[in-house]
Design an enzyme around this catalytic site. Structure first.
Site, mmCIF file in Angstrom:
data_model
loop_
_atom_site.group_PDB
_atom_site.id
_atom_site.type_symbol
_atom_site.label_atom_id
_atom_site.label_comp_id
_atom_site.label_asym_id
_atom_site.label_seq_id
_atom_site.Cartn_x
_atom_site.Cartn_y
_atom_site.Cartn_z
ATOM 1 N N ILE A 132 0.836 -1.299 -0.054
ATOM 2 C CA ILE A 132 0.097 0.023 0.071
ATOM 3 C C ILE A 132 0.830 1.251 -0.115
ATOM 4 O O ILE A 132 0.538 2.147 -0.639
ATOM 5 C CB ILE A 132 -0.971 -0.050 1.373
ATOM 6 C CG1 ILE A 132 -1.677 -1.367 1.542
ATOM 7 C CG2 ILE A 132 -2.110 0.946 1.157
ATOM 8 C CD1 ILE A 132 -2.288 -1.808 0.208
ATOM 9 N N GLU A 133 1.937 1.091 0.760
ATOM 10 C CA GLU A 133 2.774 2.439 0.942
ATOM 11 C C GLU A 133 3.594 2.855 -0.044
ATOM 12 O O GLU A 133 3.537 3.849 -0.708
ATOM 13 C CB GLU A 133 3.795 2.271 2.011
ATOM 14 C CG GLU A 133 3.126 2.394 3.401
ATOM 15 C CD GLU A 133 2.570 3.678 3.844
ATOM 16 O OE1 GLU A 133 3.043 4.777 3.170
ATOM 17 O OE2 GLU A 133 1.834 3.898 4.773
#
Length: 502
Positions: A132-133
């Site tokens: 996600i990051e």
């Protein structure tokens, strides 16, 4: 990306085993528009999808060989079930190319992350958070200056002892940033007692989550993530659903017609201690890797030289460690070709290059100095080693304190032809520079000038003259002024014909 269909036979079997009806889903994706997936009608949200997820094979052989299975076995965060999870699941599952690229990149780092999570007793789905990051790109940089696989902003990085200087940025280091990220996540969990709120705080900030909790408590409302998400910015509202969506896909990739790349349940890389300076190029050559491959595991190094001390480590694919050590034992050339140079005054790179006997273009490139900038006094530059400094490493004091600051170049070059009466002293006085500067700019060995000799002199640029700009007249409303004869009070009223903006 070409359109594709999920496997009808697989889903029909799955639905029949589960006692559910089947609506054939079609996933359509393009470069510009992604249509929503039609998922089975009897599976309304991501939690139900997770309940149907692939069950890890209990055989010791599979568990031992498959890192994905090891991650699934360690799931520990409660599942989230809402429309945002379904939306994120649709988004990710419609982009199989993206998922495969990211999981392929992740395969270099996942074993280390899972090992660290298990050592600390933390849920293993946290190993998917860099999905996600940063899409598992350790060199990722956000518009907010967050950097690395775990996306630390500079201040939070410093809070967790991630060094950021001219030579390296540990926010990008695989070992350092993973340790810091897991320390931070554990701190947030200890603070909130809830992994979903801890994740929200990782994205939004612990203070913001604390204020949201107080607001909910004051209103007598629940303080779980799902109940509080309406108070959060859109990015944070979607943050935990994104992780849940990826978790569901990793749980049962076959359901989404995705074949995950194989990730062996063993270390991909090993660390090697480095106590001497070494060029990135040389280290890659000794390990028989390309520079790009070397940087995938060592992205924290900002410059072409890795400064050596007792704490310096480089990461190499496990199969290349012995190759590196053997080649290093046979290496006869210099390990490093760079040393540090401290700038004494504000100066252009061209002048420094002439002084140290280097090409200006090389210094600009290696130190990342734009053409229109001057280097400020006290800055540290990398310059090629000379024969006198060939065996010297850059001192740790220099490494720890090195900085590079720049200012706009407000000088210009002029061409001067020396007359019979001109001398270096006379020219220096006329143009307000020193004789040493004139000699340096023109590579002069002698103080004597010849009549007609061509010289270049750098002088302060004249301040730019601002052009006369014509300002359009701004109409103002007419005002009615009334004077009360008794109180002498003056009242100013706007003309009714002028409408004020609402």
């Amino acid at each position: 990306m070409p359109p594709f269909r999920l496997k009808p036979l697989f889903l029909t079997t799955l639905m029949s085993l589960s006692g559910l009806s089947y609506a054939e889903p079609v996933l359509v994706a393009s470069n510009t528009v992604t249509k929503e997936i039609s998922i089975p009608e009897a599976i309304p949200a991501a939690t139900n999808l997770h309940s149907l997820a692939f069950k890890p094979d209990d055989s010791p052989e599979i568990q031992e060989a498959d890192l994905w299975n090891r991650i699934r076995q360690g799931y520990g965060i409660p599942n989230l079930d809402n429309s945002l999870v379904t939306s994120q699941l649709n988004w990710y599952s419609a982009r199989t190319d993206y998922i495969l690229r990211t999981t392929e990149r992740a395969s270099r780092y996942l074993y280390h992350v899972v090992e660290e999570l298990e050592k600390r007793g933390m849920p293993t789905e946290l190993a998917l958070l860099p999905f996600i990051e940063s899409a598992f790109n350790p060199q990722a940089m956000s518009t907010a200056k967050a950097s690395g696989m775990w996306q630390f902003i500079p201040s939070t990085g410093r809070d967790f002892n991630l060094k950021q200087n001219m030579f390296k940025d540990e926010r990008r280091g695989v070992l350092d940033s993973t340790d810091a990220a897991l320390n931070y996540l554990q701190k947030l969990y200890d603070m909130f007692g809830d992994w979903q709120l801890a994740l929200a705080a990782y994205n939004w900030g612990e203070g913001s989550v604390q204020r949201a909790i107080k607001k909910q408590q004051a209103a007598g409302l629940p303080i779980d993530f799902d109940s509080m998400s309406y108070l959060m910015p859109k990015e944070t509202q979607n943050y935990v659903p994104k992780l849940q969506a990826v978790k569901n896909i990793i749980s049962n990739p076959e359901f989404f017609n995705i074949a995950l790349p194989k990730v062996d349940n063993q270390p991909y890389f090993a660390s090697v201690d480095k106590t001497r300076d070494i060029d990135v190029r040389v280290a890659a050559q000794l390990a028989e890797l390309t520079v790009a491959e070397f940087k995938q595991l060592n992205p924290q190094f900002n410059r072409p030289v890795i400064t050596g001390n007792a704490d310096t480590k480089i990461l190499l694919p496990a199969d290349n460690v012995e190759i590196y050590k053997y080649n290093l034992s046979k290496w006869e050339g210099p390990l490093s070709s760079w040393t540090a140079y401290t700038v004494g005054k504000n100066e252009r790179i061209e002048s420094i290059a002439r002084r140290v006997g280097a090409q200006a273009s090389v210094l600009k490139d290696v130190n990342q100095v734009p053409s229109n900038m001057m280097v400020k006094a006290g800055s540290t530059l990398l310059i090629p080693k000379s024969s006198q400094s060939a065996d010297n490493d850059i001192s740790q004091r220099v490494v720890d304190n090195a900085s590079l600051t720049m200012t706009h170049d407000n000088t210009r070059k002029i061409n001067v032809t020396a007359s019979k009466k001109d001398s270096l002293t006379a020219l220096a006085k006329r143009y307000k520079v020193s004789t040493a500067q004139i000699k340096e700019w023109n590579n002069l060995k002698s103080d004597t000038l010849k009549t007609g000799q061509k010289l270049q002199i750098e002088v302060a640029a004249a301040p730019s003259r601002r052009k006369n700009t014509r300002v359009a007249a701004i109409s103002t409303p007419k005002k009615a002024i009334a004077v009360n004869k008794q109180t002498k009070k003056i009242t100013v009223a706007q003309n009714k014909t002028h409408k004020q903006p609402g």
